[in-house]
Design a protein around this motif. Structure first.
Motif, PDB file in Angstrom:
ATOM      1  N   GLN A 200     -11.297  27.380 -32.130  1.00 58.71           N
ATOM      2  CA  GLN A 200     -10.848  26.088 -32.648  1.00 58.71           C
ATOM      3  C   GLN A 200      -9.360  26.053 -32.991  1.00 58.71           C
ATOM      4  OE1 GLN A 200     -12.867  23.522 -32.352  1.00 58.71           O
ATOM      5  NE2 GLN A 200     -14.302  25.037 -31.525  1.00 58.71           N
ATOM      6  N   GLY A 201      -8.687  27.211 -32.950  1.00 63.49           N
ATOM      7  CA  GLY A 201      -7.266  27.248 -33.272  1.00 63.49           C
ATOM      8  C   GLY A 201      -6.407  27.086 -32.034  1.00 63.49           C
ATOM      9  N   GLU A 202      -5.363  27.901 -31.951  1.00 69.95           N
ATOM     10  CA  GLU A 202      -4.462  27.882 -30.800  1.00 69.95           C
ATOM     11  C   GLU A 202      -4.677  29.134 -29.946  1.00 69.95           C
ATOM     12  OE1 GLU A 202      -2.352  25.371 -30.035  1.00 69.95           O
ATOM     13  OE2 GLU A 202      -3.221  24.296 -31.745  1.00 69.95           O
ATOM     14  N   GLY A 203      -4.331  29.055 -28.682  1.00 69.15           N
ATOM     15  CA  GLY A 203      -4.356  30.230 -27.803  1.00 69.15           C
ATOM     16  C   GLY A 203      -5.736  30.838 -27.662  1.00 69.15           C
ATOM     17  N   PHE A 204      -5.806  32.144 -27.881  1.00 67.69           N
ATOM     18  CA  PHE A 204      -7.085  32.843 -27.788  1.00 67.69           C
ATOM     19  C   PHE A 204      -7.136  33.916 -28.866  1.00 67.69           C
ATOM     20  CE2 PHE A 204      -4.121  34.851 -24.846  1.00 67.69           C
ATOM     21  CZ  PHE A 204      -4.200  36.192 -25.194  1.00 67.69           C
ATOM     22  N   VAL A 205      -8.350  34.323 -29.238  1.00 74.34           N
ATOM     23  CA  VAL A 205      -8.536  35.343 -30.272  1.00 74.34           C
ATOM     24  C   VAL A 205      -9.604  36.327 -29.830  1.00 74.34           C
ATOM     25  CG1 VAL A 205      -7.850  33.845 -32.198  1.00 74.34           C
ATOM     26  CG2 VAL A 205     -10.261  33.949 -31.503  1.00 74.34           C
ATOM     27  N   LEU A 206      -9.530  37.531 -30.377  1.00 77.24           N
ATOM     28  CA  LEU A 206     -10.577  38.527 -30.192  1.00 77.24           C
ATOM     29  C   LEU A 206     -11.532  38.413 -31.365  1.00 77.24           C
ATOM     30  CD1 LEU A 206     -11.647  41.014 -28.601  1.00 77.24           C
ATOM     31  CD2 LEU A 206     -10.226  42.432 -30.103  1.00 77.24           C
ATOM     32  N   GLY A 207     -12.786  38.067 -31.088  1.00 79.00           N
ATOM     33  CA  GLY A 207     -13.754  37.848 -32.157  1.00 79.00           C
ATOM     34  C   GLY A 207     -14.418  39.115 -32.646  1.00 79.00           C
ATOM     35  N   ASP A 208     -15.170  38.986 -33.711  1.00 78.17           N
ATOM     36  CA  ASP A 208     -15.914  40.122 -34.264  1.00 78.17           C
ATOM     37  C   ASP A 208     -16.997  40.612 -33.304  1.00 78.17           C
ATOM     38  OD1 ASP A 208     -14.417  40.043 -36.585  1.00 78.17           O
ATOM     39  OD2 ASP A 208     -15.835  38.746 -37.642  1.00 78.17           O
ATOM     40  N   ASP A 209     -17.372  39.776 -32.341  1.00 80.64           N
ATOM     41  CA  ASP A 209     -18.389  40.162 -31.352  1.00 80.64           C
ATOM     42  C   ASP A 209     -17.784  40.915 -30.167  1.00 80.64           C
ATOM     43  OD1 ASP A 209     -16.999  38.101 -30.196  1.00 80.64           O
ATOM     44  OD2 ASP A 209     -18.745  36.878 -29.693  1.00 80.64           O
ATOM     45  N   ALA A 210     -16.493  41.313 -30.292  1.00 79.06           N
ATOM     46  CA  ALA A 210     -15.788  42.059 -29.237  1.00 79.06           C
ATOM     47  C   ALA A 210     -15.665  41.245 -27.952  1.00 79.06           C
ATOM     48  CB  ALA A 210     -16.462  43.404 -28.956  1.00 79.06           C
ATOM     49  N   ARG A 211     -15.546  39.929 -28.101  1.00 77.14           N
ATOM     50  CA  ARG A 211     -15.301  39.031 -26.974  1.00 77.14           C
ATOM     51  C   ARG A 211     -14.139  38.111 -27.328  1.00 77.14           C
ATOM     52  NH1 ARG A 211     -20.909  39.468 -27.293  1.00 77.14           N
ATOM     53  NH2 ARG A 211     -21.974  40.015 -25.346  1.00 77.14           N
ATOM     54  N   TYR A 212     -13.435  37.668 -26.304  1.00 76.83           N
ATOM     55  CA  TYR A 212     -12.353  36.714 -26.511  1.00 76.83           C
ATOM     56  C   TYR A 212     -12.899  35.293 -26.536  1.00 76.83           C
ATOM     57  CZ  TYR A 212      -9.005  40.458 -25.549  1.00 76.83           C
ATOM     58  OH  TYR A 212      -8.275  41.624 -25.597  1.00 76.83           O
ATOM     59  N   ALA A 213     -12.286  34.470 -27.370  1.00 85.10           N
ATOM     60  CA  ALA A 213     -12.582  33.041 -27.403  1.00 85.10           C
ATOM     61  C   ALA A 213     -11.278  32.290 -27.160  1.00 85.10           C
ATOM     62  CB  ALA A 213     -13.179  32.649 -28.751  1.00 85.10           C
ATOM     63  N   HIS A 214     -11.350  31.207 -26.384  1.00 82.17           N
ATOM     64  CA  HIS A 214     -10.160  30.457 -25.977  1.00 82.17           C
ATOM     65  C   HIS A 214     -10.211  29.036 -26.526  1.00 82.17           C
ATOM     66  CE1 HIS A 214     -10.560  33.757 -23.071  1.00 82.17           C
ATOM     67  NE2 HIS A 214      -9.250  33.688 -22.949  1.00 82.17           N
ATOM     68  N   SER A 215      -9.040  28.488 -26.812  1.00 85.61           N
ATOM     69  CA  SER A 215      -8.975  27.144 -27.381  1.00 85.61           C
ATOM     70  C   SER A 215      -8.920  26.092 -26.282  1.00 85.61           C
ATOM     71  CB  SER A 215      -7.749  26.999 -28.280  1.00 85.61           C
ATOM     72  OG  SER A 215      -6.560  26.923 -27.508  1.00 85.61           O
ATOM     73  N   GLU A 216      -9.313  24.878 -26.633  1.00 85.99           N
ATOM     74  CA  GLU A 216      -9.257  23.757 -25.685  1.00 85.99           C
ATOM     75  C   GLU A 216      -7.819  23.508 -25.237  1.00 85.99           C
ATOM     76  OE1 GLU A 216     -10.308  18.977 -25.349  1.00 85.99           O
ATOM     77  OE2 GLU A 216     -11.057  20.144 -27.054  1.00 85.99           O
ATOM     78  N   ALA A 217      -6.886  23.497 -26.189  1.00 84.63           N
ATOM     79  CA  ALA A 217      -5.484  23.235 -25.850  1.00 84.63           C
ATOM     80  C   ALA A 217      -4.948  24.280 -24.880  1.00 84.63           C
ATOM     81  CB  ALA A 217      -4.635  23.205 -27.118  1.00 84.63           C
ATOM     82  N   TYR A 218      -5.284  25.552 -25.130  1.00 89.47           N
ATOM     83  CA  TYR A 218      -4.828  26.629 -24.250  1.00 89.47           C
ATOM     84  C   TYR A 218      -5.341  26.428 -22.838  1.00 89.47           C
ATOM     85  CZ  TYR A 218      -4.441  31.327 -22.227  1.00 89.47           C
ATOM     86  OH  TYR A 218      -4.173  32.389 -21.394  1.00 89.47           O
ATOM     87  N   LEU A 219      -6.625  26.123 -22.701  1.00 94.08           N
ATOM     88  CA  LEU A 219      -7.240  25.979 -21.379  1.00 94.08           C
ATOM     89  C   LEU A 219      -6.695  24.760 -20.636  1.00 94.08           C
ATOM     90  CD1 LEU A 219     -10.901  26.836 -22.424  1.00 94.08           C
ATOM     91  CD2 LEU A 219      -9.416  28.262 -21.000  1.00 94.08           C
TER      92      LEU A 219
END
Length: 310
Positions: free
Chosen positions: A254-273
């Motif tokens: 929900q933020g900006e860019g992408f983050v590495l989550g606690d589940d060891a997977r990356y999550a990407h933002s709508e704006a970034y995509l």
């Protein structure tokens, strides 16, 4: 480079037995005992990568950051391919940039081990439906632009065991899959749905393909193991024909860019995509909030995106 099976044996029976005790203590959350036992293992077998990794994880759980980073870095020195995923631990400790946390070696080892139970675990335990979401999104994108739901040639990135090919069965004249895991590819081969299968990293695979050769590229829950997607998008654009479609699912941030989550997977933002799609030469045909899987019974937020090459 050591294989994941080699990493679980030191070559010394006493060290291996003590390591199993250390693992059991760690699993029971007795991190002090786990760390002490791991140190004993390393006295016997100082180059045992798995023991360094376990020591790092146990000391991290005890709040001893400096010792944890030292042990994890030693594991990485001994086994740079990182099939045990210690880069993820270093990233969580702030000792490594998040976009450097996941290596091809880690993903390969993870899915090689996962392959025999992959389909059943995903579809039953995790209620996984990424391929079905992508197939449905493609049907709707084709209907919106008054084009047939049919493709001459498709590339399935991170094809795994072939779930995406099953979801697209009958829609593609030919389909090729690529995956890092040879064991996943063995399962995919047995489906008989692919015209060719390739063991490779997906960006390198795309870079080796002919310009404008495909009408469709799909990636079901594959980009969760990649941070920056700019090269993947630009290479997909190169390989697609004009008006070719690029469809994928990701986890949502929900933020900006992408983050590495606690589940060891990356999550990407709508704006970034969206920004990356425009910069890479795509038009957005479909962008939707979806959940392609569950985690402990709770839907994991994600996005479905279908892009058209312009």
């Amino acid at each position: 480079m050591a294989s994941s099976s080699t990493l679980r044996s030191s070559g010394d029976i006493l060290a291996d037995r003590r390591y199993e005790y250390a693992r059991a203590a760690f699993d029971e959350k007795d991190f002090e005992a786990a760390a002490d036992l791991a140190r004993q293992v390393l006295e016997i077998a100082p180059r045992f990568v798995a023991a360094h990794a376990l020591l790092g994880r146990a000391t991290a759980a005890l709040g001893e950051r400096e010792g944890a980073v030292e042990a994890l870095r030693q594991a990485l020195v001994l086994e740079p391919e990182d099939s045990l995923g210690v880069r993820l631990d270093l990233a969580k400790l702030g000792a490594l940039p998040p976009d450097e946390a996941i290596t091809d070696g880690y993903v390969r080892a993870l899915f090689d081990e996962y392959a025999p139970k992959f389909d059943a675990h995903l579809t039953k335990s995790l209620a996984y439906r990424g391929p079905e979401l992508i197939a449905d999104g493609l049907k709707r994108a084709c209907a919106i632009s008054a084009r047939p739901f049919a493709f001459a040639h498709c590339l399935d990135l991170g094809c795994g065991t072939g779930l995406m090919a099953r979801a697209l069965q009958g829609a593609c004249e030919s389909i090729e899959g690529v995956d890092l895991s040879p064991r996943m590819l063995e399962v995919a081969r047995r489906t008989g749905l692919y015209d060719a299968l390739h063991e490779a990293e997906l960006v390198a695979f795309l870079q080796g393909r002919a310009v404008g050769e495909a009408e469709l590229i799909v990636a079901a829950d594959v980009f969760v193991y990649m941070g920056a997607l700019d090269t993947a998008f630009s290479e997909a654009h190169q390989v697609l024909k004009d008006r070719g479609l690029f469809a994928f699912t990701v986890q949502a941030h929900q933020g900006e860019g992408f983050v590495l989550g606690d589940d060891a997977r990356y999550a990407h933002s709508e704006a970034y995509l969206r920004e990356l799609a425009t910069a890479s030469g795509f038009a957005v045909a479909i962008f939707e909030r979806v959940s392609s899987r569950e985690d402990r019974g709770i839907p994991v937020p994600g996005f479905l995106m279908v892009l058209e090459r312009i």
